[in-house]
Motif scaffolding. Structure first.
Motif, PDB file in Angstrom:
ATOM      1  N   VAL A 252       0.845  -1.211   0.000  1.00 44.66           N
ATOM      2  CA  VAL A 252       0.000   0.000   0.000  1.00 44.66           C
ATOM      3  C   VAL A 252       0.876   1.254   0.000  1.00 44.66           C
ATOM      4  CG1 VAL A 252      -1.646   1.327   1.397  1.00 44.66           C
ATOM      5  CG2 VAL A 252      -1.983  -1.105   1.077  1.00 44.66           C
ATOM      6  N   CYS A 253       1.900   1.246   0.853  1.00 39.74           N
ATOM      7  CA  CYS A 253       2.799   2.408   0.936  1.00 39.74           C
ATOM      8  C   CYS A 253       3.548   2.603  -0.380  1.00 39.74           C
ATOM      9  CB  CYS A 253       3.774   2.249   2.091  1.00 39.74           C
ATOM     10  SG  CYS A 253       2.954   2.449   3.658  1.00 39.74           S
ATOM     11  N   LEU A 254       3.917   1.488  -1.005  1.00 45.53           N
ATOM     12  CA  LEU A 254       4.645   1.551  -2.280  1.00 45.53           C
ATOM     13  C   LEU A 254       3.783   2.186  -3.368  1.00 45.53           C
ATOM     14  CD1 LEU A 254       7.521   0.428  -2.843  1.00 45.53           C
ATOM     15  CD2 LEU A 254       6.413  -1.392  -4.128  1.00 45.53           C
ATOM     16  N   ILE A 255       2.508   1.802  -3.395  1.00 40.11           N
ATOM     17  CA  ILE A 255       1.593   2.384  -4.390  1.00 40.11           C
ATOM     18  C   ILE A 255       1.481   3.890  -4.188  1.00 40.11           C
ATOM     19  CG2 ILE A 255      -0.841   2.468  -5.106  1.00 40.11           C
ATOM     20  CD1 ILE A 255      -0.875  -0.601  -4.333  1.00 40.11           C
ATOM     21  N   LYS A 256       1.362   4.283  -2.925  1.00 34.12           N
ATOM     22  CA  LYS A 256       1.220   5.710  -2.611  1.00 34.12           C
ATOM     23  C   LYS A 256       2.483   6.479  -3.007  1.00 34.12           C
ATOM     24  CE  LYS A 256      -2.778   5.823  -0.555  1.00 34.12           C
ATOM     25  NZ  LYS A 256      -3.841   6.712  -0.951  1.00 34.12           N
ATOM     26  N   LEU A 257       3.644   5.886  -2.698  1.00 36.31           N
ATOM     27  CA  LEU A 257       4.909   6.544  -3.043  1.00 36.31           C
ATOM     28  C   LEU A 257       5.083   6.643  -4.557  1.00 36.31           C
ATOM     29  CD1 LEU A 257       7.260   4.954  -0.379  1.00 36.31           C
ATOM     30  CD2 LEU A 257       6.798   7.386  -0.632  1.00 36.31           C
ATOM     31  N   ASN A 258       4.622   5.601  -5.262  1.00 30.48           N
ATOM     32  CA  ASN A 258       4.706   5.608  -6.727  1.00 30.48           C
ATOM     33  C   ASN A 258       3.869   6.733  -7.329  1.00 30.48           C
ATOM     34  OD1 ASN A 258       6.506   3.586  -7.267  1.00 30.48           O
ATOM     35  ND2 ASN A 258       4.973   1.984  -7.197  1.00 30.48           N
ATOM     36  N   THR A 259       2.690   6.952  -6.761  1.00 34.41           N
ATOM     37  CA  THR A 259       1.851   8.056  -7.264  1.00 34.41           C
ATOM     38  C   THR A 259       2.553   9.395  -7.063  1.00 34.41           C
ATOM     39  OG1 THR A 259       0.707   8.051  -5.144  1.00 34.41           O
ATOM     40  CG2 THR A 259      -0.435   6.997  -6.976  1.00 34.41           C
ATOM     41  N   LEU A 260       3.215   9.524  -5.910  1.00 41.02           N
ATOM     42  CA  LEU A 260       3.954  10.767  -5.634  1.00 41.02           C
ATOM     43  C   LEU A 260       5.080  10.987  -6.644  1.00 41.02           C
ATOM     44  CD1 LEU A 260       4.467  11.289  -1.812  1.00 41.02           C
ATOM     45  CD2 LEU A 260       3.538  12.881  -3.448  1.00 41.02           C
ATOM     46  N   SER A 261       5.841   9.907  -6.896  1.00 45.54           N
ATOM     47  CA  SER A 261       6.970  10.014  -7.832  1.00 45.54           C
ATOM     48  C   SER A 261       6.465  10.302  -9.254  1.00 45.54           C
ATOM     49  CB  SER A 261       7.802   8.726  -7.820  1.00 45.54           C
ATOM     50  OG  SER A 261       7.012   7.657  -8.238  1.00 45.54           O
ATOM     51  N   PHE A 262       5.314   9.705  -9.598  1.00 47.10           N
ATOM     52  CA  PHE A 262       4.698   9.940 -10.911  1.00 47.10           C
ATOM     53  C   PHE A 262       4.311  11.411 -11.070  1.00 47.10           C
ATOM     54  CE2 PHE A 262       0.461  10.372 -12.915  1.00 47.10           C
ATOM     55  CZ  PHE A 262       0.836  10.146 -14.229  1.00 47.10           C
ATOM     56  N   LEU A 263       3.781  11.988  -9.984  1.00 51.82           N
ATOM     57  CA  LEU A 263       3.364  13.386 -10.030  1.00 51.82           C
ATOM     58  C   LEU A 263       4.562  14.326 -10.155  1.00 51.82           C
ATOM     59  CD1 LEU A 263       0.564  13.372  -7.338  1.00 51.82           C
ATOM     60  CD2 LEU A 263       0.275  13.855  -9.749  1.00 51.82           C
ATOM     61  N   GLN A 264       5.666  13.979  -9.512  1.00 56.08           N
ATOM     62  CA  GLN A 264       6.861  14.824  -9.580  1.00 56.08           C
ATOM     63  C   GLN A 264       7.464  14.833 -10.987  1.00 56.08           C
ATOM     64  OE1 GLN A 264       9.352  13.505  -6.394  1.00 56.08           O
ATOM     65  NE2 GLN A 264       8.455  14.938  -4.948  1.00 56.08           N
ATOM     66  N   ASN A 265       7.353  13.665 -11.673  1.00 56.79           N
ATOM     67  CA  ASN A 265       7.882  13.595 -13.036  1.00 56.79           C
ATOM     68  C   ASN A 265       6.951  14.336 -14.006  1.00 56.79           C
ATOM     69  OD1 ASN A 265      10.151  12.087 -12.406  1.00 56.79           O
ATOM     70  ND2 ASN A 265       8.972  10.196 -12.379  1.00 56.79           N
TER      71      ASN A 265
END
Lengths: 264, 230
Positions: free
Chosen positions: A251-264
């Motif tokens: 769950v935390c990984l999915i959330k972190l991935n969304t954050l990294s996606f938004l930064q890119n």
């Protein structure tokens, strides 16, 4: 998951109602009254407005109360079951050590085996039963209600027109959510980890159970299979599954991935 | 009158955890209980429709009915929202929907089942026993002074030696109190152990006291959160 969802909704409540929509709660209330006085220009509506506000505050308080109730229940239940199972596993470990030393009579040994088996099955059954009866449904509802808000927040963060302060608040909300999810899930994941811990001592214990106590041998074999089963005992989120460390990580990984996606 | 109202409000929020379970189990079929929760349910439904209308009216603008003249909340929402802020209506809808479902799940569920019996047994009854079985004030003072004497014989660690006298005394006082709470010496364990729970007769008194303490602690934290939020 239960705790996570409640904390998330609490955070949504704080961020949406107080921080994100307008600057503070006081400004919301002030603007509410100002719009009534300067836009409508009708004083007769004032009692209606006050009533409306009171009902609104009452409902928010009600939701808060229920969230807090479930939140504390989840923490309390996980701590209680975890502690009780820990005591039981220590008891089993002690019986194994005493059996290895040969310090136990057959009667005392059988009594100890019986009490562990009885208490452990009772606790795990209660945990599963109560979870399936009320709490898994509640947690599933909480999670289902969280999905659209999360989607909207990601959608909002992707908007290029967003100003600095609004963007910071949306990112703050997302980071908050990740941290709170991680903390909240850890309690329940720990409880799910502790419950099948006794299975480590059962194979050694089987060696010390004499042939005369064949029923205990069979029952302990069943217990071992039950504890080693793929379906874990613990709090579940509806039909999705029980909360474990693995789930927490995912769950935390999915959330972190969304954050990294938004930064890119 | 205000003080009495404040006191009753504080009392109701101090034992929020205990009162909710007690009321739900003991007075589940009472008219007042049913009326309160049914009215809450209908209020949630009404607000759900109100927020749905808020979304619809912002999407279809100008709406033929123009109910925003009479709905102040909607008027304010439309007045201050820019671009796609109106999608915040989704969060309002989801919060009310969540409240509705929680109300239905918690207060319209069967109370005779094991899950509520367990809660009642563990929290309400155990807390009542816990509140009755405190040590008398004389014994508590005796234990406190015994600890104080024992503490005065020991050397204070280097970090705290250079503190002012008042701070040092306070530090020692809090440390003794914490030790008393940590060792569960403030409660009569034998008296507590006499009342065995119905569902968990084999659970030790120590664990039961610890769970009671966690409940009390959570209640205090929760009351603080609710007070801050309201």
């Amino acid at each position: 998951m239960l705790v996570l969802l409640i904390t998330c909704t609490y955070l949504v409540f704080i961020n949406v109602h107080i921080l994100n929509f307008s600057d503070t709660a006081v400004t919301i209330l002030l603007t509410y009254f100002l719009t009534v006085f300067y836009q409508q220009l009708n004083v007769y509506f004032l009692p209606l407005v006050v009533l409306d506000l009171l009902v609104y505050i009452y409902l928010i308080g009600r939701i808060m109360k229920m969230f807090v109730f479930i939140f504390s229940l989840a923490i309390w239940a996980s701590l209680f079951y975890m502690k009780h199972i820990q005591i039981l596993t220590e008891f089993l470990k002690k019986t194994l050590i005493l059996a290895q030393k040969g310090a136990l009579s057959q009667k005392a040994f059988s009594q100890r085996l019986f009490s562990f088996l009885n208490e452990h099955t009772k606790i795990s059954m209660l945990y599963n039963f109560t979870d399936h009866e009320v709490w898994s449904r509640v947690s599933f509802h909480c999670m289902a209600c969280q999905i659209p808000t999360n989607i909207y927040i990601v959608y909002r963060a992707m908007d290029p027109k967003l100003n600095g302060s609004k963007l910071i608040v949306t990112y703050l909300f997302m980071v908050n959510q990740i941290v709170m999810i991680f903390i909240a899930l850890m309690f329940l994941a720990k409880a799910a980890k502790v419950i099948p811990q006794g299975h480590r001592y059962i194979p050694k214990l089987q060696c010390f159970i004499p042939k005369t106590m064949l029923l205990f041998k069979l029952k302990y074999m069943q217990l071992y299979e039950r504890l080693n089963n793929k379906k874990k005992i613990g709090t579940a989120v509806g039909p999705i599954g029980t909360i474990t460390y693995k789930m927490n990580f995912r769950v935390c990984l999915i959330k972190l991935n969304t954050l990294s996606f938004l930064q890119n | 009158m205000l003080t009495s109202f404040y006191k009753s409000w504080v009392e109701s929020n101090c034992h929020i955890y205990q009162n909710l379970i007690k009321n739900n189990v003991e007075h589940h079929h009472d008219f007042n209980h049913q009326f309160l929760h049914r009215s809450n349910l209908y209020l949630f439904i009404a607000y759900l429709f109100r927020f749905y209308y808020l979304l619809i009216s912002t999407i279809i603008n100008p709406h033929p009915l123009k109910l925003s003249r009479y709905d102040f909340f909607e008027h304010m929402f439309q007045y201050f929202s820019t671009d796609k802020d109106y999608f915040f209506g989704v969060t309002f809808i989801m919060l009310t929907l969540n409240g509705l479902l929680l109300e239905h799940d918690l207060f319209f569920h069967k109370v005779d089942t094991l899950s509520w019996k367990l809660l009642y047994d563990r929290i309400v009854l155990d807390l009542q026993i816990y509140q009755k079985s405190f040590q008398s004030s004389d014994i508590q003072m005796k234990l406190y002074y015994e600890k104080l004497e024992h503490f005065s014989q020991l050397k204070v660690s280097a970090y705290f030696r250079y503190l002012p006298k008042y701070c040092l005394e306070k530090y020692i006082d809090w440390k003794i109190r914490l030790e008393l709470y940590n060792n569960l010496e403030f409660i009569d364990q034998q008296k507590f152990g006499q009342f065995k729970s119905y569902l968990f007769p084999n659970v030790s008194a120590k664990l039961r006291i610890q769970t009671c303490m966690t409940v009390m602690m959570l209640e205090k934290v929760n009351s603080f959160i609710i007070a801050m939020a309201c």
